[in-house]
Design a protein around this motif. Structure first.
Motif, short mmCIF file in Angstrom:
data_model
loop_
_atom_site.label_atom_id
_atom_site.label_comp_id
_atom_site.label_asym_id
_atom_site.label_seq_id
_atom_site.Cartn_x
_atom_site.Cartn_y
_atom_site.Cartn_z
N LEU A 145 -5.71 2.05 -6.27
CA LEU A 145 -5.34 3.34 -6.87
C LEU A 145 -6.57 4.17 -7.20
O LEU A 145 -6.57 5.40 -7.06
CB LEU A 145 -4.49 3.11 -8.12
CG LEU A 145 -3.07 2.58 -7.85
CD1 LEU A 145 -2.35 2.26 -9.16
CD2 LEU A 145 -2.25 3.58 -7.04
N GLN A 158 0.84 -1.21 0.00
CA GLN A 158 0.00 0.00 0.00
C GLN A 158 0.87 1.26 0.00
O GLN A 158 0.55 2.24 -0.67
CB GLN A 158 -0.93 -0.02 1.20
CG GLN A 158 -1.96 -1.15 1.11
CD GLN A 158 -2.94 -1.16 2.26
OE1 GLN A 158 -3.06 -0.18 2.99
NE2 GLN A 158 -3.65 -2.26 2.41
N ASP A 159 1.99 1.24 0.76
CA ASP A 159 2.91 2.39 0.76
C ASP A 159 3.45 2.67 -0.63
O ASP A 159 3.49 3.81 -1.09
CB ASP A 159 4.09 2.12 1.72
CG ASP A 159 3.65 2.24 3.18
OD1 ASP A 159 2.54 2.78 3.40
OD2 ASP A 159 4.39 1.78 4.06
N ALA A 187 0.57 6.56 -6.79
CA ALA A 187 -0.61 7.42 -6.99
C ALA A 187 -0.18 8.87 -7.12
O ALA A 187 -0.68 9.61 -7.98
CB ALA A 187 -1.59 7.25 -5.84
N LEU A 201 -7.59 5.96 -4.30
CA LEU A 201 -6.73 7.10 -4.03
C LEU A 201 -6.97 8.23 -5.02
O LEU A 201 -6.23 9.22 -5.06
CB LEU A 201 -5.25 6.69 -4.08
CG LEU A 201 -4.77 5.77 -2.95
CD1 LEU A 201 -3.30 5.41 -3.17
CD2 LEU A 201 -4.93 6.44 -1.60
N ARG A 242 0.80 4.17 -2.79
CA ARG A 242 0.53 5.59 -2.50
C ARG A 242 1.53 6.47 -3.24
O ARG A 242 1.18 7.51 -3.79
CB ARG A 242 0.59 5.84 -0.99
CG ARG A 242 -0.67 5.42 -0.30
CD ARG A 242 -0.74 5.85 1.15
NE ARG A 242 -1.73 5.02 1.81
CZ ARG A 242 -1.46 3.96 2.56
NH1 ARG A 242 -0.20 3.63 2.80
NH2 ARG A 242 -2.42 3.24 3.09
N ARG A 243 2.79 6.04 -3.28
CA ARG A 243 3.80 6.80 -4.03
C ARG A 243 3.47 6.79 -5.52
O ARG A 243 3.61 7.80 -6.21
CB ARG A 243 5.19 6.21 -3.78
CG ARG A 243 5.67 6.39 -2.35
CD ARG A 243 7.18 6.37 -2.28
NE ARG A 243 7.75 5.04 -2.46
CZ ARG A 243 7.94 4.17 -1.46
NH1 ARG A 243 7.57 4.48 -0.23
NH2 ARG A 243 8.46 3.00 -1.69
#
Lengths: 183, 445
Positions: A142, A94-95, A101, A145, A98-99
């Motif tokens: 994604l 997930q980390d 995204a 996000l 997030r990057r």
């Protein structure tokens, strides 16, 4: 030019996010004009300043390009890994997403292909389905996000394209992944 | 007999099959008691297959005669029913003594333990090969089958298979496997492509040339069509291809288009599609049009396999958290779970008799083949301590199971009896071979 400044903004945002904590931020760019400029006559100074500014801009642009390239490569090269027989995203996965995204938000023209891969254990057909589930989980995450679903397509390669050869746990861990490509 | 098909196809001469027997036994008591169908492989029938007699004693005849008897032995041995006796133990040379009933001293054969004897005579005239073959019951001193075949020299293998078919029919009342084929994946071309070989591994040939990933072959019930998944347009799409005519259909929906399985007796199949966002099994026409959705559970549903009557579908589902085998009753929509042991049970294959399902299961870090009885759900393990063993598929008569194994390092295709005995490699080609599927007997292909 407009694109370039957009790019600059993006890169500053991304590099801040991506590198600041770990690498101590982007490299300082030499901005001091040379001392000798004061002694030269006005027109000379102007010309020299023009030249220096152009150089500086070129350097900045090169640096922006370099960082943009780095960010893009990171987007492409950093795979998301899964546990055995799972399509659920781990906290680490997930980390990473997030990057990704952030990068996708900053580069709105890019369309991504999410590839789902599996380790060689298990059966061809089940793994094709599992790779599909993995790619889907990534896409849905994604989307949550804020990335538009139409910018992402998925493809499952099952166990057909292992990135890491070998019949052992080390290889399997690396082959259970979602990989990003740019459409 | 339909042996003239060979002649017609080869465009050569008409082949004839003649019953050599002028007198049939007046009655056939216990005709099928030679082979115990419940487990025919516990005791193999000792059979002697001496070299065929060269009728004109030419050199060419003698060579073909030895090839022929060797081929006959191998073909019969492949079935798992017979123990082929060593030529060194023979007391009688049928090439000298003769090959017909009145010339055979059956005591010479019963004395070495042979319960059956096959004699052959071969005559080559003007390039035409004529073979007569006889099967004797040595203890009853009786001719069981006698046949004569005519053809080109290249037809030898087919002649032998025809006779073996007659032998198996005599004992089991079933057609056997001699006109069946096996489809599989091979990485020999540098990518995965689909190959087909005869039931015994002979005559392997590549049938797709895609230069992309091509996998999961599935035979239509009549052996005329094959469905498979291919990435040649980038996405895993489903292709339905006629094997002899240049026509076919493509299903290229968003997501995966995978794991085809045909429905017995119909030009229809099932496959897994993920266009809904989740891999589910659908029923579709042979032309690739979706008829209906067969599974409705979140998570993976894949690898359908139909019961011989087409009323039930075995499949793999992740609905319990791990991949397990389930059966869906298509008439009343009920679903029952079949496997309860192990965390990873996949690739179900429904037996032709309808009573069992073969599958592969992960345990102790390795995959092995199991067969589960549908009624009592008791699994029986057929492979053990020999690499990974996956993707079982039944022979059309239900006596054999073909499967993929890494027991010798590289992935290869192996065959065993449905009780797990007589495990042997089917073939070895360049690259690796996986995912075998056995066709029905194909009469006109």
């Amino acid at each position: 030019m407009k694109n370039l400044w957009m790019g600059l903004l993006v890169v500053v945002a991304i590099t801040g996010l991506l590198f600041f904590a770990s690498c101590g931020g982007p490299k300082e760019i030499e901005t001091e004009p040379p001392e000798s400029a004061e002694q030269a006559d006005v027109s000379d100074v102007d010309a020299q300043q023009e030249e220096e500014l152009a150089k500086q801009r070129a350097l900045e642009e090169a640096e922006i390009m370099r960082q943009a390239k780095e960010a893009r490569e990171m987007f492409l090269n950093e795979d998301v890994y899964f546990d055995y027989d799972q399509s659920v995203l781990t906290p680490e996965a997930q980390d990473i997403l997030r990057r990704k995204a952030v990068w996708m938000q900053a580069t709105p023209d890019v369309k991504a292909i999410v590839e789902g891969h599996c380790d060689e254990r298990g059966t061809t057909e089940y793994n094709l389905a599992l790779g599909d589930r993995r790619a889907q989980s990534v896409k849905v995450f994604l989307e949550d996000l804020g990335i538009d679903g139409t910018r992402m397509s998925t493809i499952s390669y099952g166990e057909e394209q292992p990135i890491y050869p070998g019949n052992n746990e080390e290889a399997w861990v690396k082959n259970r992944r979602a990989h990003f490509a740019i459409d | 007999m339909n042996f003239e098909l060979v002649g017609r196809r080869c465009g050569t001469i008409i082949l004839i099959t003649t019953m050599l027997v002028l007198f049939m036994p007046g009655f056939c008591p216990a005709k099928y008691d030679y082979i115990d169908i419940s487990n025919p492989f516990l005791r193999k029938i000792p059979i002697a297959v001496p070299h065929f007699k060269s009728m004109s004693a030419s050199g060419n005849e003698q060579k073909i005669s030895e090839n022929g008897s060797q081929l006959l032995s191998e073909t019969l041995e492949f079935t798992g029913f017979f123990k082929i006796m060593d030529h060194a133990s023979f007391l009688e040379d049928t090439r000298k003594a003769g090959i017909i009933e009145s010339q055979i001293n059956f005591l010479n054969w019963t004395g070495i333990g042979a319960e059956l004897l096959i004699t052959g005579g071969i005559l080559i005239k003007d390039g035409v090969i004529e073979i007569e073959l006889r099967l004797f019951d040595t203890f009853k001193n009786r001719l069981l089958i006698g046949k004569r075949y005519k053809g080109q020299q290249a037809d030898l293998r087919q002649i032998i298979r025809k006779f073996c078919g007659a032998v198996i029919y005599e004992f089991t009342g079933k057609r056997g496997i001699f006109e069946s084929k096996i489809a599989f994946e091979s990485t020999g071309p540098g990518n995965k492509d689909i190959f087909i070989c005869d039931f015994d591994g002979y005559n392997a040939r590549q049938i797709t040339h895609t230069k992309s990933i091509t996998l999961s072959p599935a035979w239509s019930y009549d052996g005329k069509w094959i469905a498979y998944t291919d990435y040649k347009n980038g996405n895993p799409d489903l292709y339905i291809k006629h094997l002899t005519e240049k026509r076919g259909f493509v299903v290229a929906l968003k997501g995966v288009n995978i794991s085809p399985a045909w429905i017995p007796g119909k030009f229809a199949l099932a496959a897994t599609f993920s266009f809904s966002g989740d891999p589910e099994i659908y029923m579709l026409t042979g032309t690739g049009k979706i008829i209906k959705r067969l599974t409705r559970q979140w998570g993976i549903d894949v690898s359908p396999s139909f019961s011989p009557d087409g009323h039930k579908m075995a499949f793999v589902s992740q609905r319990s958290g791990t991949p397990q085998i389930y059966i869906k009753h298509l008439d009343n929509e009920q679903v029952e779970r079949v496997t309860f042991e192990g965390q990873y049970n996949t690739t179900p294959s429904w037996s032709p008799a309808g009573d069992k399902i073969a599958y592969s299961s992960l345990g102790d870090g390795h995959f092995d083949i199991y067969v589960v009885n549908i009624k009592d759900k008791q699994p029986l393990r057929l492979t053990c301590e020999a690499g990974d063993n996956e993707s079982p598929a039944w022979s059309p008569d239900g006596t054999l199971i073909v499967f993929g194994s890494t027991r010798e390092g590289k992935a290869r295709i192996y065959v065993m009896t449905s009780f797990g005995t007589d495990q042997r490699r089917l073939l070895a080609l360049p690259g690796e071979q996986t995912n075998p599927k056995w066709s029905s007997n194909i009469t006109n292909n």
